[in-house]
Design a protein around this motif. Structure first.
Motif, PDB file in Angstrom:
ATOM      1  N   TYR A 233       0.847  -1.181   0.000  1.00  0.00           N
ATOM      2  CA  TYR A 233       0.000   0.000   0.000  1.00  0.00           C
ATOM      3  C   TYR A 233       0.883   1.232   0.000  1.00  0.00           C
ATOM      4  CZ  TYR A 233      -3.627  -3.277   1.305  1.00  0.00           C
ATOM      5  OH  TYR A 233      -4.491  -4.345   1.318  1.00  0.00           O
ATOM      6  N   GLY A 234       0.475   2.250  -0.735  1.00  0.00           N
ATOM      7  CA  GLY A 234       1.244   3.481  -0.769  1.00  0.00           C
ATOM      8  C   GLY A 234       0.364   4.716  -0.719  1.00  0.00           C
ATOM      9  N   TRP A 235       0.594   5.555   0.285  1.00  0.00           N
ATOM     10  CA  TRP A 235      -0.097   6.839   0.407  1.00  0.00           C
ATOM     11  C   TRP A 235       0.524   7.803  -0.589  1.00  0.00           C
ATOM     12  CZ3 TRP A 235      -4.227   9.238   2.115  1.00  0.00           C
ATOM     13  CH2 TRP A 235      -4.203  10.603   2.375  1.00  0.00           C
ATOM     14  N   ARG A 236      -0.290   8.408  -1.419  1.00  0.00           N
ATOM     15  CA  ARG A 236       0.143   9.323  -2.478  1.00  0.00           C
ATOM     16  C   ARG A 236       1.155   8.652  -3.400  1.00  0.00           C
ATOM     17  NH1 ARG A 236      -1.637  14.678  -2.017  1.00  0.00           N
ATOM     18  NH2 ARG A 236       0.048  15.276  -3.416  1.00  0.00           N
ATOM     19  N   ALA A 237       0.988   7.359  -3.594  1.00  0.00           N
ATOM     20  CA  ALA A 237       1.895   6.586  -4.441  1.00  0.00           C
ATOM     21  C   ALA A 237       1.680   6.947  -5.907  1.00  0.00           C
ATOM     22  CB  ALA A 237       1.657   5.090  -4.245  1.00  0.00           C
TER      23      ALA A 237
ATOM     24  N   GLY B 227      -4.980  13.200  -0.620  1.00  0.00           N
ATOM     25  CA  GLY B 227      -4.111  12.071  -0.933  1.00  0.00           C
ATOM     26  C   GLY B 227      -4.914  10.958  -1.561  1.00  0.00           C
ATOM     27  N   TRP B 228      -4.261   9.852  -1.771  1.00  0.00           N
ATOM     28  CA  TRP B 228      -4.876   8.666  -2.343  1.00  0.00           C
ATOM     29  C   TRP B 228      -4.018   7.488  -1.932  1.00  0.00           C
ATOM     30  CZ3 TRP B 228      -2.699  12.669  -4.967  1.00  0.00           C
ATOM     31  CH2 TRP B 228      -1.460  12.420  -5.545  1.00  0.00           C
ATOM     32  N   VAL B 229      -4.583   6.317  -2.054  1.00  0.00           N
ATOM     33  CA  VAL B 229      -3.843   5.112  -1.705  1.00  0.00           C
ATOM     34  C   VAL B 229      -3.905   4.159  -2.884  1.00  0.00           C
ATOM     35  CG1 VAL B 229      -3.616   3.185  -0.083  1.00  0.00           C
ATOM     36  CG2 VAL B 229      -4.522   5.394   0.716  1.00  0.00           C
ATOM     37  N   CYS B 230      -2.758   3.643  -3.247  1.00  0.00           N
ATOM     38  CA  CYS B 230      -2.657   2.608  -4.275  1.00  0.00           C
ATOM     39  C   CYS B 230      -2.311   1.287  -3.596  1.00  0.00           C
ATOM     40  CB  CYS B 230      -1.568   2.944  -5.290  1.00  0.00           C
ATOM     41  SG  CYS B 230      -1.917   4.403  -6.279  1.00  0.00           S
ATOM     42  N   ALA B 231      -2.943   0.220  -4.043  1.00  0.00           N
ATOM     43  CA  ALA B 231      -2.605  -1.129  -3.583  1.00  0.00           C
ATOM     44  C   ALA B 231      -2.025  -1.872  -4.776  1.00  0.00           C
ATOM     45  CB  ALA B 231      -3.842  -1.846  -3.060  1.00  0.00           C
ATOM     46  N   ARG B 232      -0.888  -2.498  -4.562  1.00  0.00           N
ATOM     47  CA  ARG B 232      -0.219  -3.222  -5.648  1.00  0.00           C
ATOM     48  C   ARG B 232       0.068  -4.662  -5.241  1.00  0.00           C
ATOM     49  NH1 ARG B 232       1.029   0.176  -9.585  1.00  0.00           N
ATOM     50  NH2 ARG B 232       1.298   2.361  -9.084  1.00  0.00           N
ATOM     51  N   LEU B 233      -0.179  -5.534  -6.183  1.00  0.00           N
ATOM     52  CA  LEU B 233       0.229  -6.932  -6.090  1.00  0.00           C
ATOM     53  C   LEU B 233       1.380  -7.058  -7.062  1.00  0.00           C
ATOM     54  CD1 LEU B 233      -0.156  -9.825  -5.103  1.00  0.00           C
ATOM     55  CD2 LEU B 233      -1.877 -10.119  -6.893  1.00  0.00           C
TER      56      LEU B 233
ATOM     57  N   VAL C  43      -8.033   4.131  -3.594  1.00  0.00           N
ATOM     58  CA  VAL C  43      -9.025   4.977  -2.937  1.00  0.00           C
ATOM     59  C   VAL C  43      -8.511   6.409  -2.964  1.00  0.00           C
ATOM     60  CG1 VAL C  43      -8.192   4.656  -0.559  1.00  0.00           C
ATOM     61  CG2 VAL C  43     -10.579   5.222  -0.964  1.00  0.00           C
ATOM     62  N   ASN C  44      -9.419   7.327  -3.208  1.00  0.00           N
ATOM     63  CA  ASN C  44      -9.130   8.749  -3.265  1.00  0.00           C
ATOM     64  C   ASN C  44      -9.586   9.383  -1.954  1.00  0.00           C
ATOM     65  OD1 ASN C  44      -8.655  11.381  -4.087  1.00  0.00           O
ATOM     66  ND2 ASN C  44     -10.370  11.452  -5.507  1.00  0.00           N
TER      67      ASN C  44
ATOM     68  N   VAL D  46      -8.076  -6.329   0.748  1.00  0.00           N
ATOM     69  CA  VAL D  46      -7.446  -5.214   0.038  1.00  0.00           C
ATOM     70  C   VAL D  46      -8.209  -3.916   0.292  1.00  0.00           C
ATOM     71  CG1 VAL D  46      -6.773  -4.290  -2.231  1.00  0.00           C
ATOM     72  CG2 VAL D  46      -6.448  -6.726  -1.717  1.00  0.00           C
ATOM     73  N   GLY D  47      -9.532  -3.943   0.193  1.00  0.00           N
ATOM     74  CA  GLY D  47     -10.327  -2.741   0.429  1.00  0.00           C
ATOM     75  C   GLY D  47     -10.154  -2.212   1.839  1.00  0.00           C
ATOM     76  N   THR D  48     -10.156  -3.105   2.805  1.00  0.00           N
ATOM     77  CA  THR D  48      -9.952  -2.702   4.193  1.00  0.00           C
ATOM     78  C   THR D  48      -8.575  -2.068   4.364  1.00  0.00           C
ATOM     79  OG1 THR D  48     -11.386  -4.507   4.887  1.00  0.00           O
ATOM     80  CG2 THR D  48     -10.014  -3.517   6.587  1.00  0.00           C
ATOM     81  N   GLY D  49      -7.572  -2.643   3.727  1.00  0.00           N
ATOM     82  CA  GLY D  49      -6.223  -2.070   3.785  1.00  0.00           C
ATOM     83  C   GLY D  49      -6.162  -0.689   3.164  1.00  0.00           C
ATOM     84  N   LEU D  50      -6.833  -0.502   2.037  1.00  0.00           N
ATOM     85  CA  LEU D  50      -6.888   0.813   1.396  1.00  0.00           C
ATOM     86  C   LEU D  50      -7.472   1.858   2.343  1.00  0.00           C
ATOM     87  CD1 LEU D  50      -8.271  -0.201  -2.111  1.00  0.00           C
ATOM     88  CD2 LEU D  50      -6.042   0.887  -1.700  1.00  0.00           C
ATOM     89  N   VAL D  51      -8.604   1.524   2.952  1.00  0.00           N
ATOM     90  CA  VAL D  51      -9.281   2.471   3.839  1.00  0.00           C
ATOM     91  C   VAL D  51      -8.445   2.729   5.098  1.00  0.00           C
ATOM     92  CG1 VAL D  51     -11.359   2.893   5.211  1.00  0.00           C
ATOM     93  CG2 VAL D  51     -11.558   1.967   2.896  1.00  0.00           C
ATOM     94  N   ARG D  52      -7.770   1.708   5.606  1.00  0.00           N
ATOM     95  CA  ARG D  52      -6.906   1.890   6.786  1.00  0.00           C
ATOM     96  C   ARG D  52      -5.789   2.892   6.477  1.00  0.00           C
ATOM     97  NH1 ARG D  52      -4.735  -2.691   6.854  1.00  0.00           N
ATOM     98  NH2 ARG D  52      -2.738  -2.012   6.053  1.00  0.00           N
ATOM     99  N   VAL D  53      -5.129   2.738   5.339  1.00  0.00           N
ATOM    100  CA  VAL D  53      -4.038   3.651   4.986  1.00  0.00           C
ATOM    101  C   VAL D  53      -4.590   5.049   4.711  1.00  0.00           C
ATOM    102  CG1 VAL D  53      -2.183   4.097   3.320  1.00  0.00           C
ATOM    103  CG2 VAL D  53      -2.565   1.775   4.169  1.00  0.00           C
ATOM    104  N   ALA D  54      -5.759   5.141   4.078  1.00  0.00           N
ATOM    105  CA  ALA D  54      -6.396   6.436   3.838  1.00  0.00           C
ATOM    106  C   ALA D  54      -6.737   7.128   5.159  1.00  0.00           C
ATOM    107  CB  ALA D  54      -7.654   6.254   2.996  1.00  0.00           C
ATOM    108  N   THR D  55      -7.242   6.359   6.120  1.00  0.00           N
ATOM    109  CA  THR D  55      -7.567   6.897   7.442  1.00  0.00           C
ATOM    110  C   THR D  55      -6.310   7.432   8.119  1.00  0.00           C
ATOM    111  OG1 THR D  55      -9.415   5.365   7.648  1.00  0.00           O
ATOM    112  CG2 THR D  55      -8.564   6.312   9.698  1.00  0.00           C
ATOM    113  N   ASP D  56      -5.239   6.668   8.069  1.00  0.00           N
ATOM    114  CA  ASP D  56      -3.977   7.108   8.662  1.00  0.00           C
ATOM    115  C   ASP D  56      -3.462   8.381   7.998  1.00  0.00           C
ATOM    116  OD1 ASP D  56      -4.086   4.880  10.318  1.00  0.00           O
ATOM    117  OD2 ASP D  56      -2.591   3.732   9.167  1.00  0.00           O
ATOM    118  N   GLY D  57      -3.566   8.450   6.664  1.00  0.00           N
ATOM    119  CA  GLY D  57      -3.106   9.634   5.936  1.00  0.00           C
ATOM    120  C   GLY D  57      -3.907  10.875   6.283  1.00  0.00           C
ATOM    121  N   ALA D  58      -5.227  10.732   6.380  1.00  0.00           N
ATOM    122  CA  ALA D  58      -6.074  11.868   6.736  1.00  0.00           C
ATOM    123  C   ALA D  58      -5.791  12.318   8.169  1.00  0.00           C
ATOM    124  CB  ALA D  58      -7.547  11.497   6.567  1.00  0.00           C
TER     125      ALA D  58
END
Length: 131
Positions: A5-9, A43-49, A57-58, A83-95
């Motif tokens: 996961y990457g914040w503003r990736a 910000g936004w979060v990208c998830a990569r495999l 998520v934006n 994956v969706g839960t991880g996206l929202v977790r990182v977005a929450t942390d970033g905000a």
């Protein structure tokens, strides 16, 4: 399956447009997603495999205390794996790190379990005007 996961990736607009098309079952629209989020988002979060973009998520905001989750999408073939839960977790942390006090999300009734149970959102009354 290890997801990074990457914040503003960084991401390519074509890759995100293809992910949105697959995730929302519609044709690609040719949107310049990178220009859009750079112009309007906290910000936004990208998830990569591996190198593949499999989630996004934006996080839009009002420039102060309120941030908003938009455009949450996970590739159909990796859904149900957190994956969706991880996206929202990182977005929450970033905000939170940006000093926001509230994180809002609108969702359809069928997604209540995801946003409320998996991600911890509390339902609230809201209004909407179709434009």
């Amino acid at each position: 399956m290890t997801i990074a996961y990457g914040w503003r990736a960084g991401f390519g607009s074509d890759a995100l447009d293809a992910l949105h098309a697959a995730g929302f079952d519609r044709p690609p629209e040719g949107i310049d997603w990178l220009a859009r989020v750079e112009r309007h988002s906290l910000g936004w979060v990208c998830a990569r495999l591996r190198e593949r973009l499999v989630g996004f998520v934006n996080v839009a905001w009002d420039g102060g205390a309120h941030a908003f989750i938009l455009d949450t999408v996970v590739a159909p073939d990796v859904r149900g794996r957190g994956v969706g839960t991880g996206l929202v977790r990182v977005a929450t942390d970033g905000a939170r790190a940006a000093g926001c006090r509230w994180l809002h999300v609108d969702y359809e009734a069928g997604l209540a379990g995801f946003y409320q149970k998996a991600c911890g959102f509390t339902p609230t009354a809201a209004g909407l005007v179709a434009l």
